[in-house]
Write a protein that holds these residues in place. Structure first.
Motif, PDB file in Angstrom:
ATOM      1  N   LEU A 137       0.827  -1.203   0.000  1.00  0.00           N
ATOM      2  CA  LEU A 137       0.000   0.000   0.000  1.00  0.00           C
ATOM      3  C   LEU A 137       0.862   1.254   0.000  1.00  0.00           C
ATOM      4  O   LEU A 137       0.556   2.239  -0.699  1.00  0.00           O
ATOM      5  N   LEU A 138       1.954   1.235   0.753  1.00  0.00           N
ATOM      6  CA  LEU A 138       2.849   2.385   0.807  1.00  0.00           C
ATOM      7  C   LEU A 138       3.569   2.592  -0.527  1.00  0.00           C
ATOM      8  O   LEU A 138       3.695   3.721  -1.008  1.00  0.00           O
ATOM      9  N   VAL A 139       4.037   1.509  -1.144  1.00  0.00           N
ATOM     10  CA  VAL A 139       4.746   1.618  -2.423  1.00  0.00           C
ATOM     11  C   VAL A 139       3.801   2.108  -3.514  1.00  0.00           C
ATOM     12  O   VAL A 139       4.163   2.981  -4.321  1.00  0.00           O
ATOM     13  N   VAL A 140       2.604   1.553  -3.564  1.00  0.00           N
ATOM     14  CA  VAL A 140       1.624   1.997  -4.569  1.00  0.00           C
ATOM     15  C   VAL A 140       1.302   3.475  -4.364  1.00  0.00           C
ATOM     16  O   VAL A 140       1.152   4.233  -5.335  1.00  0.00           O
ATOM     17  N   GLY A 141       1.211   3.895  -3.112  1.00  0.00           N
ATOM     18  CA  GLY A 141       0.956   5.308  -2.839  1.00  0.00           C
ATOM     19  C   GLY A 141       2.057   6.205  -3.368  1.00  0.00           C
ATOM     20  O   GLY A 141       1.791   7.250  -3.973  1.00  0.00           O
ATOM     21  N   LEU A 142       3.320   5.815  -3.144  1.00  0.00           N
ATOM     22  CA  LEU A 142       4.438   6.608  -3.657  1.00  0.00           C
ATOM     23  C   LEU A 142       4.389   6.719  -5.182  1.00  0.00           C
ATOM     24  O   LEU A 142       4.595   7.804  -5.748  1.00  0.00           O
ATOM     25  N   ALA A 143       4.118   5.591  -5.856  1.00  0.00           N
ATOM     26  CA  ALA A 143       4.107   5.592  -7.320  1.00  0.00           C
ATOM     27  C   ALA A 143       2.940   6.412  -7.869  1.00  0.00           C
ATOM     28  O   ALA A 143       3.127   7.273  -8.752  1.00  0.00           O
ATOM     29  N   CYS A 144       1.747   6.148  -7.388  1.00  0.00           N
ATOM     30  CA  CYS A 144       0.561   6.839  -7.911  1.00  0.00           C
ATOM     31  C   CYS A 144       0.586   8.327  -7.597  1.00  0.00           C
ATOM     32  O   CYS A 144       0.246   9.159  -8.451  1.00  0.00           O
ATOM     33  N   SER A 145       0.996   8.681  -6.394  1.00  0.00           N
ATOM     34  CA  SER A 145       0.998  10.083  -5.996  1.00  0.00           C
ATOM     35  C   SER A 145       2.006  10.887  -6.814  1.00  0.00           C
ATOM     36  O   SER A 145       1.686  11.976  -7.310  1.00  0.00           O
ATOM     37  N   ALA A 179       9.240  -0.040 -13.883  1.00  0.00           N
ATOM     38  CA  ALA A 179      10.330   0.283 -12.964  1.00  0.00           C
ATOM     39  C   ALA A 179       9.873   0.186 -11.511  1.00  0.00           C
ATOM     40  O   ALA A 179      10.587  -0.362 -10.653  1.00  0.00           O
ATOM     41  N   TRP A 180       8.687   0.697 -11.222  1.00  0.00           N
ATOM     42  CA  TRP A 180       8.160   0.605  -9.855  1.00  0.00           C
ATOM     43  C   TRP A 180       7.864  -0.838  -9.476  1.00  0.00           C
ATOM     44  O   TRP A 180       8.057  -1.243  -8.323  1.00  0.00           O
ATOM     45  N   VAL A 181       7.385  -1.634 -10.431  1.00  0.00           N
ATOM     46  CA  VAL A 181       7.119  -3.043 -10.147  1.00  0.00           C
ATOM     47  C   VAL A 181       8.426  -3.771  -9.835  1.00  0.00           C
ATOM     48  O   VAL A 181       8.491  -4.614  -8.923  1.00  0.00           O
ATOM     49  N   CYS A 182       9.492  -3.448 -10.568  1.00  0.00           N
ATOM     50  CA  CYS A 182      10.774  -4.129 -10.366  1.00  0.00           C
ATOM     51  C   CYS A 182      11.361  -3.856  -8.986  1.00  0.00           C
ATOM     52  O   CYS A 182      12.006  -4.736  -8.401  1.00  0.00           O
ATOM     53  N   VAL A 183      11.162  -2.650  -8.439  1.00  0.00           N
ATOM     54  CA  VAL A 183      11.743  -2.362  -7.134  1.00  0.00           C
ATOM     55  C   VAL A 183      10.959  -3.028  -6.004  1.00  0.00           C
ATOM     56  O   VAL A 183      11.383  -2.970  -4.848  1.00  0.00           O
ATOM     57  N   LEU A 184       9.827  -3.650  -6.336  1.00  0.00           N
ATOM     58  CA  LEU A 184       9.133  -4.430  -5.308  1.00  0.00           C
ATOM     59  C   LEU A 184       9.986  -5.606  -4.837  1.00  0.00           C
ATOM     60  O   LEU A 184       9.912  -6.007  -3.675  1.00  0.00           O
ATOM     61  N   ALA A 185      10.811  -6.172  -5.739  1.00  0.00           N
ATOM     62  CA  ALA A 185      11.637  -7.324  -5.363  1.00  0.00           C
ATOM     63  C   ALA A 185      12.638  -6.981  -4.268  1.00  0.00           C
ATOM     64  O   ALA A 185      12.672  -7.661  -3.232  1.00  0.00           O
ATOM     65  N   PRO A 186      13.486  -5.930  -4.409  1.00  0.00           N
ATOM     66  CA  PRO A 186      14.366  -5.600  -3.288  1.00  0.00           C
ATOM     67  C   PRO A 186      13.622  -5.106  -2.058  1.00  0.00           C
ATOM     68  O   PRO A 186      14.096  -5.283  -0.926  1.00  0.00           O
ATOM     69  N   THR A 187      12.442  -4.507  -2.257  1.00  0.00           N
ATOM     70  CA  THR A 187      11.641  -4.102  -1.104  1.00  0.00           C
ATOM     71  C   THR A 187      11.184  -5.320  -0.314  1.00  0.00           C
ATOM     72  O   THR A 187      11.203  -5.330   0.927  1.00  0.00           O
TER      73      THR A 187
END
Length: 451
Positions: A137-145, A179-187
């Motif tokens: 939820l936090l990552v999606v918020g950063l990307a969408c916002s 790009a945002w989807v890819c950084v989910l892996a290290p997150t």
């Protein structure tokens, strides 16, 4: 406590389903004021930041894609992504996952939770899923916002890639999303390390700080002159390897390796946390999970995973040393210059030329030719040459390069003034940013030196 659980199983008392446990843990998380504040900040702050910076006269040109924030709304989410990978995401995983199990130790609520759920396995799964949900939820918020702020402030315009080629708005949107989807892996890898630290270290504040410390260690390692095999094999490399999506063709090798390594770390750390949690003696109130087993069962397996991935990457990839060689730098600079020269030609309403007609080449050296032309440094110097149709004399331009260990470089124009000597160019419709004055590029570290 063990006797109570055994008695419940003997009389056939039903255990709480994972779904109910997940909802309970999720409600516990979002009821905390700091989690609510983080969710609110992630969904509002990036939009305000991107919109405000996009309207400023000076841009964060030292940040990747920062120089294009006036030109397109798709630069904003990429600037935010660079900041998030360095600071925001490690801290968010620390606050959420790093405190997931330790909070029960501080409050002394393990006995009540075990009596209510009657299954340590389901407790672990519920807590892991709840922390994952909040982090997503936090990552999606950063990307969408950040994307919304950029599009509202600047608009849906084309984006200039790292090799100078122009991406259509639709292509830019797809690559930004990827790009945002890819950084989910290290997150996820950092979140799993947080779960492991929370289980193994108990009340110790080190469990809360562990993801941030691991991320900081990986960032420091990226600044060192490490071999490219070691650099790419670090789980945090996917936080910067998304740069390769914005070249043509895309530099997918480092990104795919970084994503796979991150997922391996995420699975390993989660499995270790699960095993440590199941082996914990909840009947001993003095046992908070900390002790020497945190090293033997937590740190050593991850060190082994790192050594194994370094060996596999070193064996499977052709690059050696830093991965930054003279021919790679020359090829990257020439390619980016050719694309950006065409952009400047369109700005000045001159006759269009193609990259094939320009035949742009670059001759680069390091340290004025006194040093071996390889490795990172701010002492690279390149002379770019090109040809125009029906013009006998070749054009040339000088650039000073600052190449970072991860392969990114900033080329600063050093003449002639008609090409790259000024920040602005005078067009028939007014002054416009000169794309050849200063530009970013990327050296593909794993590309074979044989071309």
């Amino acid at each position: 406590m063990t006797a109570i659980l055994a008695a419940d199983r003997a009389v056939g008392t039903p255990r709480v389903p994972v779904a109910r446990g997940f909802r309970f843990e999720l409600v516990k998380l979002v009821s905390q004021w700091r989690i609510r504040l983080l969710v609110l900040a992630c969904w509002i702050a990036p939009a305000l930041f991107v919109a405000a910076v996009s309207q400023q006269g000076s841009l964060p040109v030292d940040t990747l894609f920062g120089r294009w924030m006036h030109a397109t709304g798709w630069a904003g989410p990429l600037v935010t992504l660079g900041f998030a990978g360095t600071w925001a995401l490690p801290l968010l995983t620390s606050v959420v996952a790093g405190d997931m199990f330790a909070s029960e130790d501080r409050l002394g609520t393990w006995r009540h939770l075990l009596v209510a759920v009657r299954s340590p396995r389901r407790i672990f799964v519920a807590k892991a899923l709840a922390s994952l949900t909040v982090i997503l939820l936090l990552v999606v918020g950063l990307a969408c916002s950040s994307a919304a702020g950029g599009l509202l402030a600047v608009g849906n315009q084309p984006l200039v890639g790292l090799d100078g080629h122009l991406l259509t708005p639709g292509d830019a949107a797809g690559k930004v999303l990827l790009a945002w989807v890819c950084v989910l892996a290290p997150t996820l890898a950092l979140a799993a390390v947080g779960l492991l630290g929370s289980v193994a270290l108990g009340r110790s504040p080190m469990g809360l700080l562990l993801p941030a410390l691991v991320a900081l260690s990986m960032q420091l390692a990226q600044m060192l002159p490490l071999p490219v095999a070691v650099r790419v094999a670090l789980p945090g490399y996917a936080f910067i390897a998304w740069n390769g999506l914005f070249t043509s063709p895309a530099q997918l090798g480092p990104l795919l390796i970084g994503v796979v390594v991150s997922l391996v770390w995420a699975a390993t750390a989660t499995a270790l946390a699960y095993l440590l949690f199941l082996r914990r003696d909840f009947t001993n109130l003095a046992d908070d999970g900390s002790g020497g087993r945190a090293v033997t069962a937590g740190v050593l397996p991850l060190v082994g995973i790192l050594a194994a991935t370094v060996g596999v990457v070193a064996e499977a990839t052709p690059a050696t040393g830093s991965g930054i060689q003279q021919d790679k730098v020359q090829r990257s600079v020439a390619t980016a210059f050719a694309h950006l020269y065409r952009m400047q030609t369109a700005q000045l309403h001159r006759p269009d030329v193609t990259e094939a007609q320009l035949k742009a080449t670059a001759t680069c050296n390091k340290g004025g030719g006194k040093l071996a032309a390889e490795g990172p440094g701010n002492d690279w110097r390149c002379v770019v040459s090109w040809h125009l149709p029906d013009v006998e004399a070749a054009g040339s331009a000088i650039y000073q390069l600052d190449v970072t260990p991860d392969g990114r470089f900033v080329a600063d124009g050093d003449g002639p003034k008609e090409v790259n000597g000024y920040f602005l160019v005078r067009t028939p419709t007014g002054d416009a940013p000169n794309p050849l004055w200063q530009f970013d590029g990327n050296v593909e570290l794993l590309h074979s030196t044989k071309g």
